[in-house]
Write a protein that holds these residues in place. Structure first.
Motif, short mmCIF file in Angstrom:
data_model
loop_
_atom_site.label_atom_id
_atom_site.label_comp_id
_atom_site.label_asym_id
_atom_site.label_seq_id
_atom_site.Cartn_x
_atom_site.Cartn_y
_atom_site.Cartn_z
N PRO A 99 -7.49 5.51 5.98
CA PRO A 99 -8.22 4.76 7.02
C PRO A 99 -7.98 3.27 6.85
O PRO A 99 -7.66 2.79 5.76
N LEU A 100 -8.15 2.52 7.92
CA LEU A 100 -7.90 1.08 7.87
C LEU A 100 -8.75 0.39 6.82
O LEU A 100 -8.30 -0.52 6.12
N ILE A 101 -10.00 0.83 6.69
CA ILE A 101 -10.87 0.19 5.71
C ILE A 101 -10.37 0.43 4.28
O ILE A 101 -10.65 -0.34 3.36
N GLY A 102 -9.60 1.49 4.09
CA GLY A 102 -9.02 1.77 2.78
C GLY A 102 -8.07 0.66 2.34
O GLY A 102 -8.06 0.27 1.17
N PHE A 103 -7.28 0.13 3.27
CA PHE A 103 -6.39 -0.98 2.95
C PHE A 103 -7.19 -2.23 2.58
O PHE A 103 -6.80 -2.99 1.70
N VAL A 104 -8.30 -2.41 3.28
CA VAL A 104 -9.18 -3.56 2.99
C VAL A 104 -9.76 -3.43 1.59
O VAL A 104 -9.77 -4.39 0.81
N TRP A 105 -10.25 -2.24 1.26
CA TRP A 105 -10.82 -2.02 -0.08
C TRP A 105 -9.80 -2.31 -1.18
O TRP A 105 -10.11 -2.97 -2.16
N ILE A 106 -8.60 -1.80 -1.00
CA ILE A 106 -7.57 -1.98 -2.02
C ILE A 106 -7.22 -3.46 -2.17
O ILE A 106 -7.18 -4.00 -3.29
#
Length: 236
Positions: A99-106
């Motif tokens: 998910p897009l938020i996964g890239f943000v978290w990383i």
């Protein structure tokens, strides 16, 4: 341009829809960043071969480049790596599954880790070396000394700087809109787009961030008081 105070309230209510996303970005990034930062700080302080040099290079690179750059590098670079490995290994998992938020978290966890490593390192260095020597003299291992003596005191010393890191990550979460993650900043743009009342929408967003910042400061102050009371021999 006439200011519409009533729309500030309307926009503020709409912004609450994006509040959970902003809080998730902040919480996950700070929690993961604290873990990364602690490991990096220990690698550098105990001069672990190879890891110490890699940790120093990581901190230097991340602190020397903008937070937005980290997000874009992860967003555009990580899919290349994942999809390449998937094709080579025959995996069904691809970058499209993230998910897009996964890239943000990383990306934000990597950013937070570099900054928090310096906070943790400073906190550890503030602990009296006599206590460390006393712990070792009674047979405590390095791990036991870290867990029972060093890290609890380092946390207490570092708490003001850690709270600043949390606030910085909260404000930095607004960058997530660049890859279409709808947090408070992006929601303000969406709300204002219908009637072009951007000024009012951004006032509402600023007020919301201000309130969240005050809450973080109050919680940090309360935790600092409790930790200091505990270390003085009081009760929690």
């Amino acid at each position: 341009m006439n200011l519409d105070p009533s729309f500030i309230w309307t926009a503020g209510l709409s912004l609450l829809q994006a509040l959970p996303e902003t809080l998730w970005i902040t919480f996950v990034s700070v929690a993961a960043g604290l873990v990364i930062g602690t490991v990096v700080a220990l690698c550098r302080m105990y001069r672990i071969p190879v890891l110490s040099q890699l940790s120093a290079a990581y901190v230097a690179f991340v602190r020397g480049t903008p937070m937005l750059m980290h997000l874009l590098l992860i967003y555009f670079g990580l899919p290349v790596v994942i999809d390449g490995l998937s094709a080579a290994m025959g995996w069904s998992f691809t970058s499209a599954s993230i998910p897009l938020i996964g890239f943000v978290w990383i990306a934000f966890s990597i950013t937070a880790g570099a900054y928090m490593s310096e906070v943790v390192r400073a906190g550890i260095q503030a602990v009296d070396k006599g206590q460390v020597e006393a712990a070792q003299s009674i047979g405590m291992t390095t791990i036991q000394t870290l867990r029972r003596i060093i890290l609890p005191q380092a946390l207490s010393v570092s708490l003001p700087n850690l709270s600043n890191s949390v606030i910085g990550m909260l404000h930095g979460s607004t960058l997530a809109y660049t890859i279409s993650v709808v947090e408070i900043n992006a929601q303000a743009q969406i709300v204002a787009a219908d009637n072009w009342k951007y000024f009012e929408a951004y006032i509402a967003a600023a007020i919301l961030f201000w309130v969240l910042t005050i809450l973080i400061e109050r919680i940090s102050g309360w935790l600092e008081y409790r930790l200091n009371a505990y270390q003085r021999g009081g009760t929690l």
